[in-house]
Motif scaffolding. Structure first.
Motif, PDB file in Angstrom:
ATOM      1  N   VAL A  67     -78.234  -4.890 -59.151  1.00 31.45           N
ATOM      2  CA  VAL A  67     -78.752  -5.190 -60.513  1.00 31.45           C
ATOM      3  C   VAL A  67     -80.340  -4.568 -60.531  1.00 31.45           C
ATOM      4  CG1 VAL A  67     -79.310  -6.119 -62.403  1.00 31.45           C
ATOM      5  CG2 VAL A  67     -77.443  -6.573 -61.716  1.00 31.45           C
ATOM      6  N   ASP A  68     -81.034  -5.613 -59.742  1.00 29.93           N
ATOM      7  CA  ASP A  68     -82.645  -5.418 -59.322  1.00 29.93           C
ATOM      8  C   ASP A  68     -82.814  -3.463 -59.330  1.00 29.93           C
ATOM      9  OD1 ASP A  68     -83.480  -7.485 -60.074  1.00 29.93           O
ATOM     10  OD2 ASP A  68     -84.085  -8.010 -58.608  1.00 29.93           O
ATOM     11  N   HIS A  69     -81.674  -3.101 -58.741  1.00 25.45           N
ATOM     12  CA  HIS A  69     -82.199  -1.803 -57.979  1.00 25.45           C
ATOM     13  C   HIS A  69     -81.201  -0.119 -58.367  1.00 25.45           C
ATOM     14  CE1 HIS A  69     -84.959  -3.677 -55.122  1.00 25.45           C
ATOM     15  NE2 HIS A  69     -84.270  -4.502 -55.124  1.00 25.45           N
ATOM     16  N   ILE A  70     -80.569  -0.820 -59.556  1.00 25.72           N
ATOM     17  CA  ILE A  70     -79.491   0.345 -59.815  1.00 25.72           C
ATOM     18  C   ILE A  70     -80.064   0.544 -61.641  1.00 25.72           C
ATOM     19  CG2 ILE A  70     -77.602   0.362 -59.080  1.00 25.72           C
ATOM     20  CD1 ILE A  70     -76.232  -2.165 -61.514  1.00 25.72           C
ATOM     21  N   LYS A  71     -81.695   1.135 -61.161  1.00 28.32           N
ATOM     22  CA  LYS A  71     -82.382   1.405 -62.440  1.00 28.32           C
ATOM     23  C   LYS A  71     -80.934   1.820 -64.451  1.00 28.32           C
ATOM     24  CE  LYS A  71     -85.484   0.378 -60.911  1.00 28.32           C
ATOM     25  NZ  LYS A  71     -85.197  -1.066 -60.071  1.00 28.32           N
ATOM     26  N   ASN A  72     -81.798   1.409 -65.433  1.00 23.00           N
ATOM     27  CA  ASN A  72     -80.263   1.944 -65.822  1.00 23.00           C
ATOM     28  C   ASN A  72     -78.560   1.587 -66.347  1.00 23.00           C
ATOM     29  OD1 ASN A  72     -82.665   2.313 -67.341  1.00 23.00           O
ATOM     30  ND2 ASN A  72     -83.177   4.387 -66.340  1.00 23.00           N
ATOM     31  N   TRP A  73     -78.118   1.162 -65.023  1.00 18.80           N
ATOM     32  CA  TRP A  73     -76.800   1.070 -64.683  1.00 18.80           C
ATOM     33  C   TRP A  73     -76.316  -0.002 -64.885  1.00 18.80           C
ATOM     34  CZ3 TRP A  73     -72.894   3.704 -63.450  1.00 18.80           C
ATOM     35  CH2 TRP A  73     -73.242   5.514 -63.606  1.00 18.80           C
ATOM     36  N   ASP A  74     -75.525  -0.979 -65.597  1.00 17.82           N
ATOM     37  CA  ASP A  74     -74.867  -1.885 -65.703  1.00 17.82           C
ATOM     38  C   ASP A  74     -74.025  -1.494 -64.211  1.00 17.82           C
ATOM     39  OD1 ASP A  74     -72.293  -3.701 -66.535  1.00 17.82           O
ATOM     40  OD2 ASP A  74     -73.945  -3.764 -68.206  1.00 17.82           O
ATOM     41  N   ILE A  75     -74.293  -2.861 -64.088  1.00 19.81           N
ATOM     42  CA  ILE A  75     -73.636  -3.321 -62.218  1.00 19.81           C
ATOM     43  C   ILE A  75     -71.946  -3.156 -62.493  1.00 19.81           C
ATOM     44  CG2 ILE A  75     -73.146  -6.180 -62.706  1.00 19.81           C
ATOM     45  CD1 ILE A  75     -73.564  -5.890 -59.122  1.00 19.81           C
ATOM     46  N   ASN A  76     -71.394  -3.631 -63.344  1.00 19.91           N
ATOM     47  CA  ASN A  76     -69.711  -3.103 -64.315  1.00 19.91           C
ATOM     48  C   ASN A  76     -69.375  -2.379 -63.917  1.00 19.91           C
ATOM     49  OD1 ASN A  76     -69.695  -6.214 -63.684  1.00 19.91           O
ATOM     50  ND2 ASN A  76     -70.455  -6.225 -66.368  1.00 19.91           N
ATOM     51  N   ARG A  77     -69.918  -1.187 -64.267  1.00 17.07           N
ATOM     52  CA  ARG A  77     -69.799   0.716 -64.652  1.00 17.07           C
ATOM     53  C   ARG A  77     -69.704   0.731 -62.516  1.00 17.07           C
ATOM     54  NH1 ARG A  77     -73.404   3.347 -67.725  1.00 17.07           N
ATOM     55  NH2 ARG A  77     -71.875   5.183 -67.027  1.00 17.07           N
TER      56      ARG A  77
END
Length: 156
Positions: A67-77
């Motif tokens: 999560v800390d490294h997927i800027k502007n993304w929801d981990i569930n996506r």
């Protein structure tokens, strides 16, 4: 000859089965990992079991790193396969002091190329590079023995 990439593929399949099925962690380990071709080789079986259980046991922590490294993304996506590959690689970074981080990244990219989309290899590489840099800064990467190869090569 079975190698660690094939073991990682088996672990990926086991984690996938656990995510989608309703079986217990132990049942998945017993039916997928313990019945794999490599179980006669103790080192490979131990590696498979450790990677499977460590990835599952530290799932929340590994998700936080992602999560800390997927800027502007929801981990569930994230594609489920990509997310599982990322977790396995980050788990190797943190909990497998004998495996060089470069090996973990390369193996994750190869798994993504084989089991995910055409763009997944580059995506996974980017996330893992960022996560590794961050984990290094926080002092969370502790490599010994063979795991030190990358540091030694980087200093030349």
């Amino acid at each position: 000859m079975i190698n660690r990439r094939q073991v990682r593929e088996t672990v990926l399949k086991a984690i996938y089965a656990l995510q989608l099925g309703k079986d217990s962690t132990q049942h998945v380990a017993d039916t997928i990992i313990k019945k794999a071709d490599f179980t006669k080789e103790k080192d490979l079986r131990r590696f498979a079991e450790k990677l499977f259980f460590e990835t599952i046991d530290h799932e929340e922590e590994l998700d936080e790193v992602i999560v800390d490294h997927i800027k502007n993304w929801d981990i569930n996506r994230l594609a489920l396969i990509d997310r599982m590959i990322l977790k396995m690689a980050i788990c190797e970074f943190i909990y497998f002091e004998e495996i060089p981080t470069k090996v973990s990244i390369n193996e994750a990219i190869e798994l993504a190329k084989r089991y995910s989309t055409a763009k997944s290899g580059r995506f996974i590489n980017g996330i893992l590079d960022a996560a590794l840099s961050d984990l290094n800064e926080k002092g969370r990467i502790n490599k010994k023995g063979r795991g030190l190869i990358q540091k030694t090569l980087g200093n030349n």
